[in-house]
Design an enzyme around this catalytic site. Structure first.
Site, PDB file in Angstrom:
ATOM      1  CG  ASP A  55      -4.079  -5.379  -4.484  1.00 44.82           C
ATOM      2  OD1 ASP A  55      -5.190  -4.897  -4.174  1.00 44.82           O
ATOM      3  OD2 ASP A  55      -3.280  -5.830  -3.631  1.00 44.82           O
ATOM      4  CG  HIS A  66      -2.004  -0.988   1.198  1.00 43.45           C
ATOM      5  ND1 HIS A  66      -1.816  -2.287   1.610  1.00 43.45           N
ATOM      6  CD2 HIS A  66      -3.292  -0.895   0.791  1.00 43.45           C
ATOM      7  CE1 HIS A  66      -2.958  -2.951   1.460  1.00 43.45           C
ATOM      8  NE2 HIS A  66      -3.864  -2.134   0.965  1.00 43.45           N
TER       9      HIS A  66
END
Length: 613
Positions: free
Chosen positions: A330, A257
């Site tokens: 993702d 992230h």
């Protein structure tokens, strides 16, 4: 699942060295048993051939949107949509970009309650079917259970992956499949047709900041067996799954992230450690596989993130492993995929690498226009888009979206959070709580000797829909079991003042102390909290709310009992309290090894450790 199904430890592994016919023909056909008779490749190909180029580009994107309603969100969500997306609501977003899918988030106010979710899903489908090509949307979410749950109560919350791994020693893969069947049935009833689960990563690094208890464990064969069971459970209930994160995110110290992690496994190590769960998912007939924003030099020396790597997605996943289904990225808003290329290049490179669905780009206008421009310039061909769209439409047809796009409140009421599902969740959870240490037989607590229990410790933000902070939930459940329990939140980083307050409360009126810990480190003040509470002479039990590795950092603090719950949802806390109070015997066993904190080369508790009393 017996103990001998588990592979050797990581150390042993790592040391061991655009006509319709043309459209339909551009992708290898699916097996006959998987092809819906009403929507053959030829029929789907005709749908694709009738799309304009902008409509084709839109089918590749799965996007977030704010609001509880597709057409009438709250004003704050209208404002957020206008700022972020340039539209007022989901219906306008679909009309503007011809989207192929929408992803739900709790923070985007998409998941208030089951009836609202069903209504939102129906509104999204009405907007999609109003498009000229009349293709339904694929509504998706991340409902892994455990610490990642976008849909909360009154839906059934189930144990997460590592908890299921702990229970698999006793019950094999049956509970993992049943949990997925229940979760899938409830998602389907609310109109959510694709779940980004199960996690197929093999968590071999205790310091992994992003996977951890989201993984079933550290042993490849065990993870593979449970991944396959969940694929069959979800898809048997009618919901598409997405095993993640290919080619394997389990041995990283960085969070994708925020950063671009590197995995330095050799090709042989990757084959032995990371590949088995994905092979098992493919063999089980999985609908989709999600990519990882990680660099694996042995699989792609160019050092591109796997999401953008043709050698990994086309060379390894499609050609070597023989995967023919949908590949979904993702989230493209994560920093891991944005460190090397700009937001206009990422979606184009993902398609060139072999991706089909482009998930949640940070700026949809930039991403959508970049793909459109790449086709018009010749960098991407329209036939390449057709290949991905055919795979996506096959998935939609296989999951019944063309025939049954809408859901009903009656279906929600018959399925979501019903008594049988809640009872099954408790039964499954009862096999997961792991008793690691039990000096002097402190557990189960005695109602006579330990009637007054002080519950202190960490109170991380609860997954969606749980009933409160963990310390408060534990105290309430202990009270319901006949104890007098008091909750005192001290946090994951207790200050000296909070520690002193907890010690004073213990001395003032407790017979025993339960400390809820979360991700204890060598320098964590949680160690001081446990040590000073134990120094009062009161018996102290420790419940690890997340990673089971806490016990290694609490050696020598004086705590007499250590348990692992693997998450702090109500269902897992309820199972832990039943063990603490003797209503059930501990049945879980470690699905990961716990190394010593002072010497990580030595194992404190091996895979399979778990006391019965």
């Amino acid at each position: 699942m017996s103990e001998n199904t588990f592979e050797p430890s990581r150390r042993a592994l790592l040391g061991a060295s655009a006509a319709a016919v043309a459209v339909a023909a551009s992708v290898a056909p699916v097996a006959a048993a998987e092809r819906p008779t009403a929507y053959s490749d030829a029929r789907l190909g005709r749908i694709i051939s009738g799309m304009t180029l902008p409509e084709k580009v839109g089918q590749l994107f799965v996007m977030r949107v704010y609001g509880h309603s597709a057409t009438a969100p709250d004003q704050a969500d209208v404002d957020a949509n206008l700022k972020d997306l340039g539209v007022r609501d989901a219906a306008e977003l679909i009309a503007k970009y011809h989207l192929g899918g929408i992803i739900y988030f709790a923070w985007a106010h998409n998941t208030r309650d089951p009836h609202q979710i069903a209504d939102l899903s129906n509104g999204i489908q009405r907007a999609g079917l109003a498009e000229r090509h009349r293709v339904p949307l694929l509504v998706s979410t991340d409902q892994e259970h455990g610490i990642v749950a976008r849909v909360g109560k009154p839906a059934t919350l189930l144990p997460g992956a590592m908890a299921l791994g702990a229970g698999a020693f006793r019950r094999g893969a049956r509970d993992a499949r049943e949990a997925a069947r229940i979760a899938g049935a409830e998602l389907l009833a609310m109109g959510i047709r694709q779940n980004y689960a199960p996690d197929a990563d093999v968590n071999v690094d205790p310091a992994n900041p992003v996977i951890g208890v989201r993984s079933f464990g550290s042993e490849p064969r065990a993870v593979a067996e449970l991944v396959a069971a969940q694929v069959r459970g979800y898809q048997g209930a009618g919901v598409a799954t997405a095993a993640k994160h290919f080619p394997g995110h389990g041995d990283t110290k960085d969070d994708s992230h925020d950063q671009l992690p590197h995995i330095d496994h050799t090709r042989e190590e990757w084959e032995a450690l990371d590949a088995p769960p994905f092979r098992a998912a493919i063999a089980a007939g999985i609908d989709s596989i999600m990519t990882a924003h990680i660099v694996v030099p042995s699989l792609d020396p160019a050092l591109d993130p796997a999401t953008l790597s043709r050698p990994i997605l086309t060379g390894v996943l499609r050609e070597q492993l023989g995967y023919r289904g949908v590949v979904v990225t993702d989230s493209l808003g994560m920093q891991g995929v944005r460190t090397k290329y700009g937001d206009d290049r990422v979606p184009v490179l993902a398609l060139k690498a072999g991706c089909d669905q482009l998930l949640n780009p940070p700026n949809l206008a930039v991403a959508w226009n970049a793909v459109l421009a790449a086709v018009r310039s010749g960098e991407l061909t329209e036939s390449r888009l057709d290949e991905s769209i055919l795979r996506i439409l096959r998935l939609k047809a296989r999951r019944g979206l063309f025939d049954r796009p809408y859901v009903t409140h009656r279906g929600v009421d018959r399925t979501v959070g019903v008594r049988g599902h809640l009872a099954a969740a408790d039964r499954i959870a009862d096999a997961t709580t792991t008793l690691l240490v039990n000096e002097g037989g402190l557990v189960p607590l005695s109602r006579r000797e330990h009637r007054r229990v002080l519950v202190v410790g960490a109170d991380p933000a609860s997954p969606s829909g749980t009933t409160g902070p963990p310390t408060a939930v534990l105290a309430r459940l202990l009270g319901e079991a006949g104890f007098t329990a008091t909750a005192l939140s001290t946090g994951s980083a207790p200050t000296p003042a909070k520690i002193a307050e907890a010690v004073a409360a213990a001395r003032a009126g407790a017979d025993a102390v339960l400390v809820a810990t979360r991700n204890v480190s060598a320098t964590s003040a949680q160690r001081t909290l446990v040590r000073e509470l134990a120094a009062t002479g009161l018996p102290v039990a420790v419940l690890a709310l997340q990673n089971p590795y806490d016990v290694a950092h609490l050696a020598g603090t004086g705590a007499r009992a250590h348990l692992a719950a693997y998450s702090w949802t109500d269902v897992e806390l309820g199972a832990a309290v039943r063990v603490l109070t003797g209503r059930t015997r501990p049945a879980g066993r470690l699905p990961v090894p716990v190394q010593r904190a002072d010497d990580p080369t030595k194992v404190l508790f091996p895979v399979g450790h778990g006391l019965r009393r």
